[in-house]
Design an enzyme around this catalytic site. Structure first.
Site, PDB file in Angstrom:
ATOM      1  N   ASP A   1      16.266  -1.407  -5.719  1.00 52.64           N
ATOM      2  CA  ASP A   1      15.835  -0.634  -6.898  1.00 52.64           C
ATOM      3  C   ASP A   1      16.510  -1.260  -8.116  1.00 52.64           C
ATOM      4  O   ASP A   1      17.526  -0.778  -8.613  1.00 52.64           O
ATOM      5  CB  ASP A   1      16.215   0.841  -6.756  1.00 52.64           C
ATOM      6  CG  ASP A   1      15.593   1.716  -7.849  1.00 52.64           C
ATOM      7  OD1 ASP A   1      14.905   1.152  -8.730  1.00 52.64           O
ATOM      8  OD2 ASP A   1      15.788   2.939  -7.829  1.00 52.64           O
TER       9      ASP A   1
ATOM     10  N   HIS B   1      23.364   0.845 -12.577  1.00 46.79           N
ATOM     11  CA  HIS B   1      24.344   0.607 -11.517  1.00 46.79           C
ATOM     12  C   HIS B   1      23.788  -0.242 -10.365  1.00 46.79           C
ATOM     13  O   HIS B   1      24.433  -0.378  -9.331  1.00 46.79           O
ATOM     14  CB  HIS B   1      24.978   1.913 -11.006  1.00 46.79           C
ATOM     15  CG  HIS B   1      24.025   2.971 -10.527  1.00 46.79           C
ATOM     16  ND1 HIS B   1      24.194   4.305 -10.841  1.00 46.79           N
ATOM     17  CD2 HIS B   1      22.931   2.924  -9.741  1.00 46.79           C
ATOM     18  CE1 HIS B   1      23.236   5.023 -10.267  1.00 46.79           C
ATOM     19  NE2 HIS B   1      22.465   4.202  -9.591  1.00 46.79           N
ATOM     20  N   ASN B   2      22.621  -0.860 -10.558  1.00 46.69           N
ATOM     21  CA  ASN B   2      22.099  -1.909  -9.668  1.00 46.69           C
ATOM     22  C   ASN B   2      21.561  -3.011 -10.567  1.00 46.69           C
ATOM     23  O   ASN B   2      20.392  -2.979 -10.955  1.00 46.69           O
ATOM     24  CB  ASN B   2      20.940  -1.388  -8.798  1.00 46.69           C
ATOM     25  CG  ASN B   2      21.380  -0.556  -7.615  1.00 46.69           C
ATOM     26  OD1 ASN B   2      22.555  -0.245  -7.469  1.00 46.69           O
ATOM     27  ND2 ASN B   2      20.442  -0.209  -6.762  1.00 46.69           N
TER      28      ASN B   2
ATOM     29  N   HIS C   1      29.691   3.982  -8.825  1.00 46.46           N
ATOM     30  CA  HIS C   1      28.466   4.553  -9.399  1.00 46.46           C
ATOM     31  C   HIS C   1      28.234   5.981  -8.953  1.00 46.46           C
ATOM     32  O   HIS C   1      27.282   6.623  -9.394  1.00 46.46           O
ATOM     33  CB  HIS C   1      27.256   3.701  -9.018  1.00 46.46           C
ATOM     34  CG  HIS C   1      26.673   3.976  -7.659  1.00 46.46           C
ATOM     35  ND1 HIS C   1      27.434   4.065  -6.514  1.00 46.46           N
ATOM     36  CD2 HIS C   1      25.374   4.193  -7.261  1.00 46.46           C
ATOM     37  CE1 HIS C   1      26.644   4.299  -5.470  1.00 46.46           C
ATOM     38  NE2 HIS C   1      25.397   4.385  -5.898  1.00 46.46           N
TER      39      HIS C   1
ATOM     40  N   GLY D   1      29.096   8.205  -3.236  1.00 45.80           N
ATOM     41  CA  GLY D   1      28.831   7.331  -2.095  1.00 45.80           C
ATOM     42  C   GLY D   1      28.607   8.126  -0.825  1.00 45.80           C
ATOM     43  O   GLY D   1      29.270   9.129  -0.567  1.00 45.80           O
TER      44      GLY D   1
END
Length: 397
Positions: free
Chosen positions: A74, A270-271, A326, A329
């Site tokens: 993503d 965050h990706n 981010h 988790g």
């Protein structure tokens, strides 16, 4: 905590997580990444867990190369949040109508708008004109069966999985709007295409894990990937901006008498991949499940659908390549969560939150995630907390 160094083949593995608490398959992925010939540094965030090729919650710095799987499928996934002038006292006792209005305005799951959203009609949205934006996408469009019509209708939509839209309260009672989403189907298509393309290149045939295939600088394949990557990152950012504008419009209409105002929106990927310089060297830094936390950078670190989230400010720790986690988790897979928890557990763990409580979101139950408080505590040398938020409405796909 400060980081712990674990030996790696090419570089040490700097861990802001307790190595003993990291699942074996994730530790093996970190060791695999540390064998890559092009790697110059590896930082591991406290929310680290197993992912495709590279772990979620890792920051990988390479020179002259980039690994698509170290970005995630993503592309550009991230967060946006904004503080409003509303307070808890302005809110009604029953929040379900407000949740319904949000869901009506912003398609979730696989849904899309019946017609593309016109950014020019949204309040205070600074967005590029569509024709200019699409004109910049010309990389491998035919190869991924790019469908512009679908991508335009998905602009301003949430998606499913761990993506969410929330109304939150901070500790002083101020109302915040927050959301989490990415580049939708087109970003996923581009990521899958380029991961497969990289795996076919000769220099990747002897890697310890074929999912760690890289593109090399100054090659046509790298240029194609960079073009599509940065375009998808912009799509994701614009997607969140359109959603936030739609979200704000709902709030304006529902609270007309309050004449709601909004502070500047905080937004962070965050990706993604960023070109950064460390120790005199130009590096390509991939953050997969990590945010940039340079000195003064605002960021968002969410928990789960029943716990708190944090607005943070980066401390500029170069040992982590100016990065932080981010989110909380996952501590178990989606399948494991479905087997372990029931809808009754979901109801108990999301008490006080106006949200879905059916079997379709049991895999997103708070119990499937790590403690967000512990994750924040493990990175006190990476970020400082600006505000702690608690959701009162959570929209899931």
């Amino acid at each position: 905590m400060s980081y712990v160094e674990v030996p790696g083949a090419k570089v040490p593995i700097r861990m802001w997580a307790d190595p003993a608490s990291v699942e074996d398959v994730a530790m093996q992925q970190l060791r695999n990444v540390a064998t890559l010939p092009w790697i110059k540094g590896l930082a591991v965030m406290p929310d680290v867990h197993f992912g495709k090729g590279a772990t979620v919650g890792s920051v990988i710095a390479m020179h002259g190369a980039v690994c698509p799987a170290a970005v995630g499928v993503d592309i550009g996934c991230g967060m946006s949040a904004v503080k409003t002038s509303l307070t808890a006292n302005d809110l009604p006792g029953d929040l379900s109508p407000l949740r319904s209005k949000i869901e009506q305005a912003i398609p979730v799951g696989r849904g899309m708008h019946s017609d593309p959203v016109d950014p020019d009609r949204l309040h205070d949205l600074a967005a590029p004109r569509w024709d200019d934006f699409w004109a910049r996408f010309d990389g491998v469009a035919d190869a991924v069966k790019f469908r512009q019509e679908r991508a335009t209708k998905q602009m301003g939509t949430l998606g499913g999985g761990n993506h969410f839209i929330e109304v939150c309260l901070d500790e002083s009672g101020s109302v915040w709007l927050m959301l989490h989403s990415g580049s939708r189907n087109i970003g996923n298509e581009l990521a899958d295409f380029h991961i497969g393309r990289a795996q076919q290149l000769p220099h990747n045939q002897d890697l310890v894990d074929r999912d760690l295939a890289v593109f090399l600088a100054d090659t046509p394949q790298m240029q194609d990937y960079r073009n599509d990557l940065f375009w998808a990152q912009e799509y994701a950012k614009l997607n969140r901006a359109v959603m936030m504008a739609l979200f704000q419009d709902v709030v304006r209409k529902e609270f007309k008498k309050a004449k709601v105002t909004f502070e500047p929106v905080i937004s962070c990927h965050h990706n993604y991949v960023s070109e950064e310089r460390y120790d005199g060297m130009d590096l390509l830094v991939t953050r997969k499940g990590a945010i940039r936390a340079g000195s003064g950078d605002f960021g968002i670190i969410p928990g789960s659908m029943g716990t708190g989230s944090y607005i943070v400010k980066g401390l500029g720790n170069e040992k982590s390549f100016n990065s932080a986690s981010h989110g909380a988790g996952r501590k178990m897979s989606r399948n494991a969560a479905k087997k372990r928890f029931s809808t009754k557990d979901l109801e108990d763990q999301t008490r006080g939150v106006e949200c879905r409580k059916d079997s379709g979101v049991v895999d997103e139950i708070p119990g499937a995630y790590k403690s967000i408080e512990k994750v924040i505590d493990q990175q006190r040398d990476l970020v400082e907390v600006v505000a702690k938020l608690k959701q009162i409405i959570c929209v899931k796909g």
